[in-house]
Write an enzyme that holds these catalytic residues in place. Structure first.
Site: not given
Ligand code: 13P
Length: 229
Positions: A8, A10, A86, A88, A152, A158, A188
C-alpha cells in the site's frame, strides 16, 4: 496456499516514480503480489505484470461525489481490486463500518477483489476491547471469495511498533473464526520481521506500507514469503 504480499503506497509515488519502482521490482513464483498505488498512478501501474489495486472506491456507479472514484471506473482502467476501510481512511476521512461495507459490496459487485482492513487503536487494546472491535468491524464485511481481510493494529502502522507474532496470530485466529477468508497482517512489516510474522499458521500474508515503497525491500519481502509458502 501461496502467501499474499500487498504493498500500500498510500500518498506516495506519482506515475514517474511508479514506473521506476517496477524497473527494480521482482518477485519469484510461489507468492501472490498486489500493489496499491495512488489513483493517479494506477494507469501507469496496470501496464506492469502484477495485479494492481486502488486504495479506496466509492459505492455509487457515478454521481455528484467530488473527489470520489467508482468501481466501474477502476475496472475500465484494468485495476483488479481495491483496499477498503484502511485505518487512515477511518481516522482522517470519517470512514465508518457502514461506509466500509458499502464500498466493499460495490467493489465485489463490479468484479473487483477487496482487501478490507480492520484493527484496534492503542486505547482500545489497552482497554481490553480488541476482540469486541474486531468482531464489530468484521461483522459488516460481505462473505465473498474475492474478499481478503487485513488485520492492521492502528498502533503498529508507521510507528515501527509491530504486533508480536503471538498477538498477530491471536487476532488472525479470532478473525478467521468470524469470517472464512485469508487474513493478512499489516503494521511495520519489513524484511527483518517478516519470517516470524508470516511463519504463524493463520498469517496468510502481509499488507505493507513503508517497506513497499522501496523496490529492493519489497522484492526481499516477496522472496521471504515465497520461501514460506
Ligand atoms: P507500515 O507498513 O508503513 O506500518 O504501514 C502499514 C499499512 O498501513 C499498510 O496498509
Amino acid at each position: 496456499m501461496a502467501k499474499l504480499i500487498a504493498g500500500n503506497w498510500k500518498m506516495f509515488k506519482g506515475p514517474v516514480e511508479t514506473l521506476a519502482f517496477f524497473d527494480g521490482f521482482e518477485a519469484p513464483d510461489g507468492v501472490d503480489v498486489v500493489l496499491c498505488p495512488p489513483y493517479v498512478s494506477l494507469e501507469a501501474a496496470v501496464g506492469e505484470e502484477w495485479p494492481i489495486y486502488a486504495q479506496n472506491v466509492h459505492w455509487a456507479d457515478e454521481g455528484a461525489f467530488t473527489g470520489e472514484i467508482s468501481a466501474r471506473m477502476l475496472v475500465e482502467l484494468g485495476v483488479e481490486g481495491t483496499l477498503v476501510g484502511h485505518s487512515e481512511r477511518r481516522l482522517y476521512f470519517g470512514e465508518t463500518d457502514e461506509t466500509v461495507r458499502l464500498r466493499a459490496e460495490a467493489a465485489l459487485a463490479a468484479g473487483l477483489g477487496v482487501i478490507a482492513c480492520v484493527g484496534e487503536t492503542e486505547a482500545e487494546r489497552e482497554a481490553g476491547e480488541t476482540e469486541a472491535v474486531l468482531t464489530r468491524q468484521v461483522a459488516v464485511l460481505p462473505r465473498h471469495e474475492a474478499l481478503v481481510i487485513a488485520y492492521e493494529p492502528v498502533w503498529a502502522i508507521g510507528t515501527g511498533k509491530t504486533a508480536t507474532p503471538d498477538m498477530a496470530q491471536d487476532a488472525h485466529a479470532l478473525i478467521k473464526s468470524l469470517h472464512e477468508t485469508r487474513v493478512l497482517y499489516g503494521g511495520s512489516v519489513k524484511p527483518e520481521n517478516a519470517i516470524e510474522l508470516l511463519g504463524r499458521p493463520d498469517v496468510d500474508g502481509a499488507l505493507v506500507g513503508g517497506a513497499s515503497l522501496d523496490a529492493a525491500s519489497f522484492s526481499s519481502l516477496c522472496r521471504i514469503a515465497a520461501s514460506l509458502s
